[in-house]
Design a protein around this motif. Structure first.
Motif, PDB file in Angstrom:
ATOM      1  N   VAL A   1     -40.546   6.460 -34.423  1.00 53.60           N
ATOM      2  CA  VAL A   1     -41.166   5.276 -35.029  1.00 53.60           C
ATOM      3  C   VAL A   1     -41.495   4.256 -33.937  1.00 53.60           C
ATOM      4  N   HIS A   2     -42.749   3.811 -33.920  1.00 51.48           N
ATOM      5  CA  HIS A   2     -43.190   2.812 -32.927  1.00 51.48           C
ATOM      6  C   HIS A   2     -43.385   1.441 -33.555  1.00 51.48           C
ATOM      7  N   GLY A   3     -43.392   1.412 -34.883  1.00 53.98           N
ATOM      8  CA  GLY A   3     -43.546   0.127 -35.560  1.00 53.98           C
ATOM      9  C   GLY A   3     -43.273   0.310 -37.044  1.00 53.98           C
ATOM     10  N   MET A   4     -42.957  -0.808 -37.700  1.00 53.12           N
ATOM     11  CA  MET A   4     -42.711  -0.743 -39.147  1.00 53.12           C
ATOM     12  C   MET A   4     -43.215  -2.040 -39.750  1.00 53.12           C
ATOM     13  N   VAL A   5     -43.991  -1.937 -40.820  1.00 52.42           N
ATOM     14  CA  VAL A   5     -44.557  -3.146 -41.420  1.00 52.42           C
ATOM     15  C   VAL A   5     -44.285  -3.131 -42.926  1.00 52.42           C
ATOM     16  N   GLU A   6     -43.855  -4.279 -43.428  1.00 49.07           N
ATOM     17  CA  GLU A   6     -43.473  -4.381 -44.836  1.00 49.07           C
ATOM     18  C   GLU A   6     -44.691  -4.687 -45.702  1.00 49.07           C
ATOM     19  N   LYS A   7     -44.873  -3.855 -46.702  1.00 54.26           N
ATOM     20  CA  LYS A   7     -45.894  -4.037 -47.744  1.00 54.26           C
ATOM     21  C   LYS A   7     -47.294  -4.360 -47.188  1.00 54.26           C
ATOM     22  N   PRO A   8     -47.832  -3.484 -46.327  1.00 53.77           N
ATOM     23  CA  PRO A   8     -49.186  -3.718 -45.820  1.00 53.77           C
ATOM     24  C   PRO A   8     -50.218  -3.368 -46.899  1.00 53.77           C
ATOM     25  N   SER A   9     -51.442  -3.873 -46.741  1.00 53.98           N
ATOM     26  CA  SER A   9     -52.518  -3.404 -47.609  1.00 53.98           C
ATOM     27  C   SER A   9     -52.821  -1.958 -47.211  1.00 53.98           C
ATOM     28  N   ALA A  10     -53.501  -1.212 -48.069  1.00 55.05           N
ATOM     29  CA  ALA A  10     -53.825   0.190 -47.756  1.00 55.05           C
ATOM     30  C   ALA A  10     -54.618   0.260 -46.448  1.00 55.05           C
TER      31      ALA A  10
END
Ligand code: G1P
Length: 295
Positions: A190-199
């Motif tokens: 995993v290089h990044g994680m984003v909460e609740k992005p748009s599609a």
């Protein structure tokens, strides 16, 4: 399957108001709603015990004491069942208290999942290097993924999360991973994680599925994040902070099933799924459903 001994505590955030499940959750915490005859929290506790956890840390809020109370022995009831020779019911009543030790910590303000997990630190022993986190709304089936995640942590270090590959159009309610492949098709870095992005903004179709093996470093990261998606302190943002600082994070891609117990629609599916597999009710329900769907 047993986890390496460095994961002894499983944290279950259960402080929420259950607003998606009102009016039932006015007086019954959603974690105690039965999937056929067994509360969702017991299914999650059994999964944690199967993965080798010895202690369940329930993060709760004032008024939800009945969730932890469910794990206490019920001697009067047991005596009654014993006298009547109701052995199956007796075994069912004794199961939850026998799974693992249960401890409660409070989250006094609904400041988000990251804030809920942060409350668990006070209940850990000094030598616990990692924790498991299980979101009780999520049933991940079949069980066993936590054991696999703990193995990956033993091999690669750091923290390991569980991912589902889901259609992009359905991705926005989730934490979403930016990943690259490893030698194992079911393990990604995993290089990044984003909460609740748009599609459109989602970095992949790999979504966080409510199972986490987190290095103790997460607590330090949780102290340093600021409110994110929805104005809440997000576990996702603490994971991103760890990644930024070079902490290894991987996901195990779970190819099995999943149910969301947190809303009536998902709960009904889980209930029907478990009932169809139940030795006492499955056959009858299957034929009734078939007839009902034709009618
Ligand atoms: C939480 C997490 C999210 C994760 C999801 C899984 O969101 O913040 O990253 O993908 O659980 O169910 P919630 O469902 O609490 O909004």
């Amino acid at each position: 399957m047993s986890a390496p001994s460095d994961i002894r505590s499983a944290v279950v955030p259960a402080a929420g108001l259950g607003t998606r499940f009102l009016p039932a959750t006015k007086s019954v915490p959603k974690e105690l709603l039965p999937v056929v005859d067994t509360p969702g929290i017991e299914l999650v506790a059994a999964e944690a015990a199967e993965a080798g956890a010895e202690q369940l840390l329930i993060v709760t809020s004032p008024g939800k004491e009945s969730v932890a109370a469910y794990f206490e022995p019920a001697p009067e009831l047991e005596k009654n069942l014993e006298e009547k020779g109701k052995t199956a019911q007796l075994a069912a009543v004794r199961r939850a208290p026998s799974l693992l030790a249960v401890k409660t910590v409070y989250q006094y303000e609904p400041l988000g999942l990251g804030h809920a997990v942060a409350q668990a630190e006070q209940a850990l022993a000094d030598d616990e290097q990692a924790i498991a986190v299980l979101l009780p709304d999520d049933l991940v089936l079949p069980t066993g993924v936590l054991g696999r995640m703990a193995q990956v942590r033993a091999e690669k270090g750091g923290s390991v999360l569980c991912a589902f590959d889901i259609p992009k159009a359905q991705i926005s309610p989730y934490g979403v991973f930016d990943v690259s492949d490893t030698d194992d098709p079911d393990v990604k870095q995993v290089h990044g994680m984003v909460e609740k992005p748009s599609a459109e903004e989602a970095p992949s179709t790999y979504a966080a599925a409510g199972r986490y093996v987190l290095d103790r470093a997460i607590f330090d990261a949780l102290r340093r994040i600021t409110p994110g998606s929805g104005g809440e302190l997000q576990l996702t943002d603490a994971v991103q902070l760890l990644i930024d600082e070079g902490h290894p994070v991987h996901v195990v891609v779970h190819r099995g099933g999943r149910h969301d117990l947190g809303n009536p629609g998902g709960y009904v599916r889980a209930f029907v799924d478990f009932a169809l597999r139940h030795p006492d009710y499955g056959d009858d329900l299957r034929s009734w459903l078939a007839a009902r769907l034709e009618g």
